[in-house]
Each structure stands twice: as structure tokens, then as C-alpha cells.
Design a protein around this motif. Structure first.
Motif, short mmCIF file in Angstrom:
data_model
loop_
_atom_site.label_atom_id
_atom_site.label_comp_id
_atom_site.label_asym_id
_atom_site.label_seq_id
_atom_site.Cartn_x
_atom_site.Cartn_y
_atom_site.Cartn_z
N LYS A 1 13.22 -28.35 -15.50
CA LYS A 1 11.91 -27.99 -14.49
C LYS A 1 10.62 -27.35 -15.20
O LYS A 1 11.22 -26.75 -14.98
CB LYS A 1 11.91 -28.87 -12.95
N TYR B 1 8.33 -25.63 -13.62
CA TYR B 1 7.21 -25.88 -12.12
C TYR B 1 6.41 -24.89 -11.48
O TYR B 1 5.95 -23.68 -12.07
CB TYR B 1 8.45 -25.76 -11.28
N ALA C 1 6.77 -29.74 -9.73
CA ALA C 1 7.26 -29.66 -10.54
C ALA C 1 7.80 -30.95 -11.34
O ALA C 1 7.21 -32.07 -10.59
CB ALA C 1 8.62 -29.07 -9.78
#
Length: 873
Positions: free
Chosen positions: A600, A602, A624
Motif C-alpha cells: 500500500k 498510504y 491508502a
């Protein structure tokens, strides 16, 4: 400077010129032996007209520094008749050897006839009934305390003996530390220790005496062991009357204490009870903890003829730990008592044992009167049943705690070491005030360690000169990592490849650099921040994240704010139940890869606020951009025939395909924890939570917010929880953890499911009291409703621990049941049995799993001892 130093010491310790006092003093010394010629170590030497005392050392030698005058000196040793010597001290040194006769114990024939209850039970019932009276008898007291701790290494593992010998350490020397303090007690339980002087080897360590020297056998427990004067004592001990002897005008009963079940947390030995007063005269008791033997000796003396108080406290510790055989001797003496009685209890009562004696009428507990009125009536009545006295003292103690507003504080200890405290090794000073002469082991230890300390300081100065020339990183720091001092308030911890290399099937071999900076802003605020860079060989990719943690507030109200973000990989279960090191070896050796990862980009903001010491509020919000990952490596060290790695996207009963495409998510998380009945001890103004004094209640709400910052997900999850650890029965420890939750809007993205702490490796690395042992990591993950129940009971005595030898080395037995209820789990249940504290560090467990009540699987797991923290406590 030396004369000034001596002058300061004289003010603090003698209140007059040191040399003048020393010139007016002489000594009375000698050897204390038995009639058989055996020396009596740590015999008590008490000077009645000075209310002060001393003790012999392990070689039976004692020495008293006294000014001119006449003295009544009482020599005492448990099991021997006391002997009083009247000594007049002039200018000459006095050598006074003492021979003590074995104590003549007299049996009361009328009380030990066949068919009658052993008379010890009446004595102990009365002593137990009056225990709280003795803890509340004094409003305050002040005393001078001398404490000496002396440890000796007797043996060590063969492969370390040469190195230890090079350090100048052997079995003929002791490591010793001494202190002199002024101890002040204030009811209900406030203790202040003002350290006057400290003498120690190597570093100058403060030898705090308050907590150990004031431990009372009138309390239900002493160092986690059940006191023979506990209200529950008859469930733990058998008592046997050994007879009595007379000491001055007091009749002393000798009682043998035998555990009903030998092992940890119980005492074995003798306790001596003063007749009519039902107070402790002395005791000689032993117990074990984690296979280490503790021998406790205490001696009491009537102060001002009204209160029996401790004048000597001795603990001998012996044991073996990882091949190191050692002994440690702790000795504390109290003298120069100044006492103030509790005005509510300035009377003596006759305690009636209603089991064998006629109960006084009327019973005071049946009358509806105030505590003050009841005490007044009791003072006039002079007799009370033991049950009534115990009930009355409980009510009185409760009222006192409410009056002092310390309901949540179980003890309050303050140790003061300030500019007046003397840290020095002046032999004249210590010889003049030391109530227990040093042994040959201790004298050699002081000499050896002082010499080693001087050599070490020279070496440190040389190393400092060399290190001062060193600037920046060296090449090997890039490989092995290190700690660096950046400034007076900032340090850098570099975690480098040698300690961070791992393997999984998504990244192949991988490692990371964690540049962790720690800056101390002040005593209650610090900043932890830095970048973390990770490299994957199989993906040929560099990823990283940056984090900043700001901690603030005192220890019990420690809060933090955190900002983090970047591109990084995480386990699908954010609690990360699979340890990366364990997974590395199972993958490379067994071709079993359990870590399942996603990636991810984020940004996350978190806040944890201790609103009060009992109420925690946590919150976070995260944006995210998330994506599934695939396997990129099938490397193994040993190729198992017919085996291959599973896909990175795990099997799940509720979701046919756990892969998910790249998407955006905004997630809000709110968590509340409440510990309503938490109790504390106070140590130097620092609160310490008392384990097991309150359950913890939890409430968690998580929401996926759609259509905000292009978020594609929407769900609502609510979870309630309860966790409590407490003792029950004969020192059994019970843990219960309950969690129940529900998704009100179901998530379709697998990473947002509720995952559970499973385990499929031979090693159990997660919380042993709140995790599954055989559960698949992701098979029963759910976006619906769920319940988890963890029950874990640690027994002092069950099956194998019926064998006393196993209990005495600290082996415990665990039984546990874990339950998982989800729409697809079919009432998954585990039942297990384990042996704990093996070699004081490990545990081994056998587990069986059941689905809908039918046998499913079994396994063996190895883990770390459930109470490993107690080993190093």
C-alpha cells in the motif's frame, strides 16, 4: 577535602565530630557458638537500654562499637536460649565469646492428649485473627536501617570458567553492597527511606531497603507466597505444636509449618508466636520460586514493651540458573526505634477461639454501632472472638483507607537519595557503623572489585580517546548496524541487513534499513522518528516509509501522536501473527510459506490518549492505495518431494477469491479501553499497576468511508472485549479473554476482514494466553459476526507437578481452551495441555482441535514460558 568529607559524615551519622566519637568508642566483640562448638551465623545481638542491635556474620563473629557506660546485651539465635550479658565499657577492648545452649522446649501434656486437636491450631487461629491488629497497631515509627547484600558465584558453565577467572572472579569472593538509611513509616502504608550512606563495588548503586525490610508476614502474601498468618492459611498448611519456652516474662510457642502440597508459593519451617499477644516472636521459613531456594529468618523484639517489631531480617538465596550456581545473602537490621501507637488501638484484648473456648456474649459484630463505638466497647469488654476481631479489623482498615483517600493505592514507598547521601568506601566510617562484620569472602570481594574498577576506568579513558578520533559511519556499520550518539539528547539506532535479512515467497530474500532517531525533549516528552527502507531481491524493488512518534505524559498516562506514510508491504492480518524469522526458516527448510503480504501507498495519523490512568482513548484515520501481490520466488534450501509453495492469496471459507485489485481506502478506527478497579503501588512517587486487580473492558469501532478521497470501500465493524487475569485456588493463574464483533456493512476486500491469531508452525510466538495454536491463519477470517474465547489456566499442581521435585524446580502445567465462532467456522475449538517453565524459559504444548465437537487435528508446539518476565523481575 578528606577532612571536610569526614566532617559531613559525622553530622549525618553521629551528629558530632567523627574523630571525637571514634576516640570515645571502644568495641565489644567475640564469637557466638553453640555448646557443640558450631558457630552461629547471623545471631541477633540486641542492646536493650539503647534499643539498638547488631548481628554476627556468617563466621559467627560480632562486633559492637560502644561509648563508655553500662549495657544489657541480649544474644539470641532461633532454636537456642537467649543469653543476657551485663557489660561495662571503659577504655579497653572487650573480648566476649558467647556459647548458647539449645532451647529447651516444654510440651503442655494436657493439650496433646490423644483425640484432641493439635493445640497449634488454636494458637494459629488467634494469631491470624490478630494479624490485622498488628499491622494497624502503630500510627508511625522511625528506625535506622542497615542493609547488606552479598552474592557469590559458586560455579559456572565450563566453557565460561576461564573467561570469568580472567575477570578476577571466583568462588572465594563476594559481591557486596551496603547502605544505612533512616526508615519512616506512616499509617496506613506509607514508607519513606532516606539513604544516608552507600558502600558498593564497582558502580555506586543505591541499596534500597524499604520494600524488602518492611515485608510483613501479617499480610496474606509475602513475595507471592502465602503467609502462615493468611486468613486462607489452613487451606495451604498443616501446623504442629512443638512446645514452648520462656524468654524474659514471655511464653513463646513453637509451631511447625508444613505445606499441604510442597512447591512454589508456600513456606516450610517454623514460626514462633508470643502467647497472649499472638504476635510473631521469630520465624525460620523457606520457599522456592522458579527452582530457586529462599530461606527467610526474622527476629522481633518488644519495643517499649508494647509492640513486637522486626529487629533483623535475613534472606538466603541459593540456586542454579543456566549453569550458574550462586548464593546471595541479604541481611537487614533495624535499630533506634521511635514509635507512636495508634490511639484507636491503645488497649489489649483477650482473643477467644470460639471453636474450643466459650465465646464472649454479646458478640460485638451483631450490634449496629459505629467503628469508634465498637472499639470503645471492645476496650471495656477486653474479650473478643477471633471471628469478630477479624471482621472488625477489616471494617476498620476499609474506613481508614477511605479517610486517607488511598483506595487505589496498596502501598506507598519513597526512597530519598539527595546531595547529603554519601557514596564512598571509607573503611573507618563503615567499621564504626557496620552492625555485622564483613566475612573473608566480602573483604576479598571489596578489594578485588575496587582494583578492577580502577583498571576499568583507565581502559575506558583509553577507549574514549580512541573513539574520539572516530567520525561518522564505518563500513561495517552498514552491514551490522549500531547505536550512535548524535547529540546530548538524540541517539540513532541503525538496524542493518545482518540483523534484518528475511525470506518470503513474495519478496524472496529481503532486508531493511531502519534509521531510528530518538530525541529526549524533557522527562515526559520524547520524539522517535526516521525512515525505513526495504529492498526485495525477487521484486528488484526498493520501498520505504517514514514515521514520527511523539510521546508525552508521565508513565501511567503516557500518550502519543503518530504520523506515518510511504510505500510498504504488510501482512494481511495487521496483528502480524506470523513472525518473519520463523517464516524464513519454515519456508527455506520445510517449503511452507505462511506470510501473506499486500502493498500500500498510504498516509496514516494516529492518536493514543490516556484520558486518565484507567481510561485509554485511541483513534486513527488512514488513506491508502492498496493492491494484492503475487509470489515471485520459489527458492528453498531443501526441496521436499511433492511439495510446492501456496499462492500468496490465502484460502477463505467466505470469499472465493481473496485477491483484490488496486483501490483506494479511507479507514477510521476508534478504540476505548477501561480498567475500572485498577490498584497501584507507589514506589518513589511512581505508581505501578497491581496485576490482576481489575479486568480490562474494550470497545472498538472501525469504519470504511466511501467517496472520500476517492475511497472505494464502505463497511462498519463494532467489537466488544474483556480481558482479565487473576489468581484462584492454591496459586493458580487464570486468564480469560473474550471478544465479540459484527460487521454491519460487509466489506468485500479481504484485507478488511476480521482475521484471527492462528498458528501453523511448530513454534508458538504470539500471546500464549490469547492465541490459537493450530488454526489456519486466514481460512475462517470473516466480514460477518464473530466470537473468540480464550481460557488459559496455569496450575501449580495438576498431573506431573504432583511430583514435588518438579514443583520445586518451577515447572508449571497449563490447560487451555480456545473457541472461534464465525458463520463458517463450525464452532472451531482447541483444547491443550502444556508444561511451562522448562529450564525456566521454554514451554511445550500438546493440542487437539475440534470442529462441531468432532476431532479435527492435533499438534505439538514449542514456545517461550508464559511468565518469562518473572524470571528477570
Amino acid at each position: 577535602m578528606y577532612l571536610i568529607r569526614l566532617f559531613v559524615l559525622s553530622i549525618l551519622v553521629f551528629n558530632c565530630s567523627f574523630h571525637c566519637v571514634y576516640a570515645q568508642q571502644t568495641s565489644v566483640s567475640g564469637i557466638i557458638k553453640s555448646t557443640d562448638g558450631e558457630v552461629l551465623p547471623f545471631a541477633t545481638v540486641y542492646i536493650r537500654n539503647l534499643k539498638t542491635g547488631a548481628a554476627s556474620n556468617i563466621e559467627g563473629f560480632y562486633e559492637l562499637r560502644l561509648g563508655h557506660g553500662k549495657y544489657d546485651i541480649v544474644f539470641q539465635y532461633t532454636g537456642f536460649e537467649s543469653q543476657v550479658k551485663f557489660v561495662e565499657v571503659k577504655n579497653e577492648l572487650i573480648e566476649l565469646d558467647i556459647t548458647l545452649k539449645p532451647q529447651v522446649i516444654i510440651l503442655k501434656e494436657i493439650e496433646i492428649r490423644a483425640g484432641r486437636e493439635d493445640p497449634s491450631y488454636t494458637i494459629m487461629r488467634k494469631a491470624i485473627a490478630k494479624a490485622k491488629y498488628h499491622t494497624q497497631q502503630l500510627d508511625s515509627y522511625k528506625a535506622t536501617v542497615y542493609v547488606k547484600g552479598s552474592g557469590r558465584l559458586i560455579d559456572s558453565p565450563f566453557f565460561l570458567r576461564k573467561q570469568i577467572a580472567k575477570e578476577g572472579i571466583d568462588s572465594t569472593m563476594s559481591f557486596t553492597s551496603e547502605s544505612v538509611s533512616e526508615l519512616t513509616f506512616q499509617r496506613p502504608d506509607r514508607i519513606e527511606q532516606k539513604v544516608i550512606a552507600v558502600h558498593s563495588q564497582g558502580e555506586d548503586n543505591d541499596n534500597g531497603a524499604a520494600e524488602i525490610i518492611t515485608e510483613s508476614f501479617y499480610e496474606p502474601t509475602v513475595k507471592n507466597a502465602i503467609s502462615p498468618l493468611s486468613p486462607k492459611a489452613f487451606a495451604y498448611y498443616r501446623f504442629e505444636y512443638q512446645g514452648y519456652f520462656m524468654e524474659s516474662d514471655y511464653l513463646i510457642n513453637k509451631i511447625k509449618v508444613t505445606p499441604r502440597s510442597r512447591g512454589e508459593n508456600v513456606f516450610d519451617g517454623f514460626i514462633y508466636i508470643v502467647d497472649d499477644y499472638w504476635s510473631i516472636h521469630s520465624l525460620n521459613l523457606s520457599t522456592t520460586e522458579l527452582g530457586i531456594q529462599f530461606q527467610i529468618n526474622q527476629r522481633y523484639q518488644p519495643i517499649d514493651g508494647v509492640a513486637w517489631l522486626t529487629i533483623s531480617h535475613k534472606v538466603d538465596v541459593t540456586g542454579t540458573f543456566f549453569g550458574f550456581e550462586f548464593e546471595y545473602n541479604y541481611l537487614g537490621t533495624l535499630q533506634d526505634y521511635e514509635i507512636t501507637l495508634n490511639p484507636d488501638l491503645e488497649f489489649e484484648v483477650t482473643v477467644i477461639d470460639e471453636k474450643v473456648e466459650e465465646e464472649p456474649v454479646p458478640s460485638i459484630t451483631k450490634e449496629k454501632t459505629s467503628t469508634d463505638e465498637t472499639f470503645e466497647k471492645l476496650a471495656n469488654q477486653k474479650e473478643v472472638s477471633r471471628k469478630d476481631l477479624r471482621k472488625l479489623m477489616r471494617e476498620y482498615e476499609k474506613a481508614e483507607l477511605e479517610e486517607f483517600d488511598v483506595e487505589d493505592i496498596t502501598s506507598d514507598v519513597t526512597i530519598i537519595s539527595d546531595s547529603t547521601t554519601e557514596y564512598h568506601n571509607d573503611s573507618l566510617f563503615w567499621n564504626s557503623i557496620r552492625p555485622v562484620p564483613l566475612t573473608s569472602y566480602e573483604r576479598k570481594g571489596y578489594f578485588t572489585m575496587d582494583s578492577l574498577t580502577r583498571v576499568e576506568k583507565i581502559e575506558v579513558q583509553k577507549d574514549s580517546t580512541k573513539n574520539a578520533k572516530r567520525k561518522g559511519f564505518q563500513f561495517y556499520d552498514v552491514i551490522v548496524g549500531d547505536n550512535f550518539k548524535i547529540s546530548d539528547k538524540t541517539r540513532l539506532r541503525l538496524n542493518a541487513p545482518l540483523e534484518t535479512v528475511r525470506y518470503n515467497t513474495v519478496e524472496g530474500y529481503n532486508f531493511y534499513y531502519d534509521f531510528q532517531f530518538r530525541s529526549s525533549l524533557d522527562s515526559n516528552r520524547r520524539l522517535v522518528y526516521g525512515p525505513m527502507v526495504r529492498y526485495s531481491f525477487a521484486r528488484k524493488k526498493v520501498i520505504g516509509r517514514f514515521y514520527t512518534n511523539y510521546f508525552y505524559g508521565d508513565r501511567l498516562k503516557r500518550s502519543f501522536a503518530k504520523i506515518e506514510g510511504g510505500k510498504y508491504v504488510y501482512q494481511l492480518n495487521e496483528e502480524e501473527p506470523i513472525h518473519e524469522i520463523v517464516n524464513t526458516f519454515t519456508a527455506l527448510l520445510l517449503e511452507e510459506n505462511y506470510v501473506k503480504l499486500y502493498e500500500k501507498d498510504y498516509l496514516k495519523i494516529s492518536q493514543s490518549e490516556k484520558v486518565t490512568e484507567k481510561f485509554l482513548l485511541e483513534s486513527s484515520i488512514e488513506w491508502a492505495n492498496r493492491r494484492s501481490l503475487q509470489n515471485n520466488s520459489d527458492h528453498v534450501w531443501f526441496n521436499a518431494e511433492g511439495k510446492s509453495f501456496e499462492d500468496n492469496n490465502p484460502f477463505n471459507n467466505e470469499l472465493a477469491d481473496t485477491r483484490f485489485g488496486e483501490h483506494q481506502a479511507v479507514i477510521l478506527n476508534l478504540n476505548v479501553e477501561w480498567i475500572p478497579w485498577q490498584k497501584y503501588t507507589l514506589n518513589n512517587g511512581r505508581k505501578n499497576p497491581v496485576e490482576g486487580s481489575s479486568p480490562t473492558f474494550m470497545l472498538n469501532y472501525k469504519k470504511g468511508i466511501s467517496e472520500v478521497l476517492s475511497s472505494d470501500i464502505s463497511f462498519d465493524q463494532l467489537e466488544l472485549g474483556l480481558h482479565h487475569r487473576f489468581n484462584w485456588g492454591i496459586r493458580n493463574k487464570f486468564d480469560v479473554k473474550l471478544n465479540a464483533g459484527k460487521f454491519f456493512n460487509k466489506s468485500e476486500v479481504f484485507v478488511d476482514f476480521k482475521h484471527f491469531p492462528g498458528n501453523q508452525t511448530p513454534f508458538a510466538t504470539t500471546d500464549p494466553t490469547a492465541s490459537f495454536r493450530l488454526l489456519d491463519y486466514y481460512q475462517y477470517s470473516t466480514s460477518d459476526e464473530y466470537v473468540t474465547i480464550y481460557l488459559h489456566d496455569q496450575f501449580r499442581q495438576l498431573l506431573f507437578t504432583q511430583i514435588p521435585a518438579l514443583r520445586l524446580i518451577g515447572i508449571k502445567e497449563n490447560l487451555f481452551i480456545n473457541y472461534l465462532g464465525t458463520p463458517s467456522s463450525n464452532n472451531y475449538t482447541e483444547a491443550g495441555y502444556g508444561l511451562d517453565n522448562i529450564f525456566k524459559v521454554f514451554r511445550i504444548e500438546a493440542i487437539a482441535s475440534f470442529v462441531d465437537g468432532k476431532y479435527n487435528d492435533w499438534g505439538i508446539r514449542i514456545g517461550i514460558a508464559t511468565n518469562l518476565d518473572e524470571v528477570f523481575d
